[in-house]
Design an enzyme around this catalytic site. Structure first.
Site, PDB file in Angstrom:
ATOM      1  N   TYR A 316       0.820  -1.228   0.000  1.00  0.00           N
ATOM      2  CA  TYR A 316       0.000   0.000   0.000  1.00  0.00           C
ATOM      3  C   TYR A 316       0.847   1.268   0.000  1.00  0.00           C
ATOM      4  O   TYR A 316       0.336   2.341   0.311  1.00  0.00           O
ATOM      5  CB  TYR A 316      -0.891   0.067   1.244  1.00  0.00           C
ATOM      6  CG  TYR A 316      -1.571  -1.211   1.649  1.00  0.00           C
ATOM      7  CD1 TYR A 316      -2.630  -1.728   0.909  1.00  0.00           C
ATOM      8  CD2 TYR A 316      -1.170  -1.883   2.799  1.00  0.00           C
ATOM      9  CE1 TYR A 316      -3.264  -2.888   1.309  1.00  0.00           C
ATOM     10  CE2 TYR A 316      -1.812  -3.045   3.203  1.00  0.00           C
ATOM     11  CZ  TYR A 316      -2.855  -3.542   2.452  1.00  0.00           C
ATOM     12  OH  TYR A 316      -3.484  -4.689   2.851  1.00  0.00           O
ATOM     13  N   CYS A 343      14.177 -10.918  -2.718  1.00  0.00           N
ATOM     14  CA  CYS A 343      14.559 -10.660  -4.108  1.00  0.00           C
ATOM     15  C   CYS A 343      13.399 -10.081  -4.905  1.00  0.00           C
ATOM     16  O   CYS A 343      12.842 -10.737  -5.800  1.00  0.00           O
ATOM     17  CB  CYS A 343      15.068 -11.941  -4.743  1.00  0.00           C
ATOM     18  SG  CYS A 343      16.422 -12.599  -3.790  1.00  0.00           S
ATOM     19  N   GLU A 344      13.006  -8.901  -4.554  1.00  0.00           N
ATOM     20  CA  GLU A 344      11.931  -8.175  -5.238  1.00  0.00           C
ATOM     21  C   GLU A 344      12.254  -6.697  -5.089  1.00  0.00           C
ATOM     22  O   GLU A 344      12.594  -6.245  -3.980  1.00  0.00           O
ATOM     23  CB  GLU A 344      10.576  -8.381  -4.519  1.00  0.00           C
ATOM     24  CG  GLU A 344      10.090  -9.776  -4.429  1.00  0.00           C
ATOM     25  CD  GLU A 344       9.053 -10.139  -5.478  1.00  0.00           C
ATOM     26  OE1 GLU A 344       8.596  -9.248  -6.218  1.00  0.00           O
ATOM     27  OE2 GLU A 344       8.724 -11.331  -5.540  1.00  0.00           O
TER      28      GLU A 344
HETATM   29  N1  LLP Z   1     -14.661  -5.235   9.817  1.00  0.00           N
HETATM   30  C1  LLP Z   1     -14.539  -5.693   8.561  1.00  0.00           C
HETATM   31  C2  LLP Z   1     -15.689  -6.329   7.924  1.00  0.00           C
HETATM   32  C3  LLP Z   1     -13.322  -5.544   7.877  1.00  0.00           C
HETATM   33  O1  LLP Z   1     -13.214  -5.979   6.630  1.00  0.00           O
HETATM   34  C4  LLP Z   1     -12.225  -4.919   8.521  1.00  0.00           C
HETATM   35  C5  LLP Z   1     -10.951  -4.753   7.849  1.00  0.00           C
HETATM   36  C6  LLP Z   1     -12.400  -4.482   9.848  1.00  0.00           C
HETATM   37  C7  LLP Z   1     -13.633  -4.635  10.457  1.00  0.00           C
HETATM   38  C8  LLP Z   1     -11.322  -3.809  10.629  1.00  0.00           C
HETATM   39  O2  LLP Z   1     -10.922  -2.612  10.058  1.00  0.00           O
HETATM   40  P1  LLP Z   1      -9.883  -1.654  10.820  1.00  0.00           P
HETATM   41  O3  LLP Z   1     -10.575  -1.141  12.063  1.00  0.00           O
HETATM   42  O4  LLP Z   1      -8.698  -2.465  11.171  1.00  0.00           O
HETATM   43  O5  LLP Z   1      -9.595  -0.608   9.843  1.00  0.00           O
HETATM   44  N2  LLP Z   1      -4.382  -4.922   5.443  1.00  0.00           N
HETATM   45  C9  LLP Z   1      -4.818  -3.540   5.385  1.00  0.00           C
HETATM   46  C10 LLP Z   1      -6.130  -3.329   6.079  1.00  0.00           C
HETATM   47  C11 LLP Z   1      -7.238  -4.228   5.557  1.00  0.00           C
HETATM   48  C12 LLP Z   1      -8.519  -4.079   6.317  1.00  0.00           C
HETATM   49  C13 LLP Z   1      -9.495  -5.137   5.923  1.00  0.00           C
HETATM   50  N3  LLP Z   1     -10.721  -5.115   6.643  1.00  0.00           N
HETATM   51  C14 LLP Z   1      -3.712  -2.658   5.932  1.00  0.00           C
HETATM   52  O6  LLP Z   1      -2.662  -3.176   6.309  1.00  0.00           O
HETATM   53  O7  LLP Z   1      -3.846  -1.442   5.946  1.00  0.00           O
END
Ligand code: LLP
Length: 415
Positions: A316, A343-344
């Site tokens: 990201y 290696c990327e």
């Molecule tokens: N509820 C649902 C249905 C979700 O899909 C997510 C996150 C959350 C709650 C929690 O969201 P948060 O409060 O953590 O923003 N890998 C990405 C973030 C992906 C989030 C996916 N869904 C990153 O590293 O920024």
């Protein structure tokens, strides 16, 4: 005082020096603060104290058993997206009756497991999924509690990969189709329609998108009331952002106050699914500078960690502050690209950082408690990092460093 802070130029997690943790446990190493996790969870819970509510921590952000157990002991609920997360929460002592099950691709086996465990609610993401849950519930003669996740078509103004509430995203049911689906579900004997859910994205740094989504959900609730479909909870999802660089997201208390204000006259239970805002700032990734490499165009610091342990920068273009665990007073600042051993070309942790570095230095990659370890992999056959929980003066290993031999434990050569 923040849980991670300098004392005499040494970076501490609570009362423990991170340099000492690196010496004792090696690098790469994730270190979390119990106090920081607890404090953030309470900030949400207390923010909604005047309303009937349940904070359902989003397990995907950090699913280590110790993290889940700390939250379970606080009385937290959990938002899960797989049978694996269901099993983890139960193994960690979480209460199944406080679990909501989100996700667009629930498998039959996962639905059966969740029904058997007696979870609080399935957040249904499509008509096809509704049909499947209904079939399984009828076969099992167990009533499935459901909410329908709607897609309010609100722009969360975040990175496109983590925006979920736009009509072109794969998540939830379009507002225009929601009423019909609710009516369908309402007439099924083995479905118990209890809620409306939404989740519009992640790392959201202003209140407006949350409030816009709230209005959509409330309007839908009114329409349902008119059809005699009475809803007992609204689930507003997660998504509250944190400050990684220059962002100025609302604090959990401000976020809660703004939403709670809208709900104060309404007699309805509120569910929230925060992940990042509870754990991101409660964790750091410690890594060692293996080499400094000066090329005519760039200076690189090559670490013993990379996109295998922390994929957020590569995936990201995410920013994470980088701090030396031992702040030096001498030396020259230089502009470095901080990269990993993978290696990327995309394997970087940070670009153009001003640091005074010597090979062998230990660096803390900050704010990596959320979506750090959970998104890590064994790419390039690298064993995953050890995870440590600091609690005051105490240091607990909460996941052993993997052994390389374990990485092919499930593989088989041909006879
Ligand atoms: N509820 C649902 C249905 C979700 O899909 C997510 C996150 C959350 C709650 C929690 O969201 P948060 O409060 O953590 O923003 N890998 C990405 C973030 C992906 C989030 C996916 N869904 C990153 O590293 O920024």
């Amino acid at each position: 005082m923040s849980s991670f802070h300098y004392q005499n130029n040494t970076l501490f997690a609570e009362n423990v020096s991170l340099a000492k943790i690196a010496t004792d446990h090696g690098t790469p190493c994730y270190v979390y603060s119990r106090a920081a996790i607890t404090q953030q969870w309470h900030a949400f819970d207390e923010g909604f104290a005047r309303l009937p509510h349940l904070i359902c921590y989003a397990v995907k952000a950090n699913s280590n058993l110790a993290v889940l157990n700390i939250l379970a002991r606080l009385g937290s609920g959990f938002d899960i997206v797989s049978g694996g997360e269901l099993a983890r929460v139960i193994a960690a002592g979480g209460d199944p009756q406080k679990i909501v099950f989100s996700g667009v691709g629930k498998k039959t086996s996962e639905i059966i497991a969740a029904l058997e465990a007696g979870i609080f609610c399935f957040n249904v993401e499509s008509a096809a999924e509704l049909t499947r849950i209904n079939e399984i519930a009828s076969q099992q003669k167990k009533c499935a509690p459901i909410a329908i996740r709607v897609n309010p078509d609100v722009d969360a103004q975040t990175h496109p990969y983590i925006s979920t509430g736009l009509k072109e995203n794969k998540f939830g049911v379009a507002m225009s189709e929601a009423l019909e689906l609710f009516q369908l579900a309402h007439h099924e004997k083995y479905l118990n329609v209890i809620g409306i859910a939404c989740h519009i994205g992640s790392q959201i740094t202003s209140l407006a998108p949350f409030l816009a989504a709230t209005e959509c959900v409330l309007e839908l609730r009114d329409q349902l009331e008119k059809l005699d479909i009475s809803i007992s909870h609204l689930d507003l999802g997660g998504g509250l952002g944190v400050r990684y660089a220059q962002e100025t997201p609302p604090k959990p208390a401000e976020y809660a106050a703004a939403i709670a204000e809208r709900f104060k006259q309404l007699n309805i239970k509120l569910l929230l699914e925060p992940g990042r805002a509870i754990v991101a700032k409660a964790g750091v990734l410690l890594a060692k500078v293996e080499y400094l490499k000066n090329s005519p165009h760039k200076d690189f610091a090559i670490l013993d960690t990379g996109m295998n342990d922390l994929i957020r920068p590569a995936m990201y273009q995410a920013h994470h502050d980088i701090l030396p665990v031992q702040r030096g007073t001498v030396g020259v600042h230089q502009h470095y690209d901080i990269v990993g051993p993978i290696c990327e070309t995309g394997d970087f942790i940070a670009k153009n950082r001003d640091l005074i570095l010597t090979s062998g230095d230990i660096l803390a990659i900050m704010d990596t408690g959320a979506y750090g370890f959970t998104m890590s992999s064994n790419y390039n056959t690298r064993a995953r990092a050890v995870e440590i929980m600091v609690d005051g003066e105490q240091v607990h290993i909460i996941r052993d460093r993997e052994h390389v031999q374990d990485l092919w434990k499930h593989e088989h050569v041909l006879p």
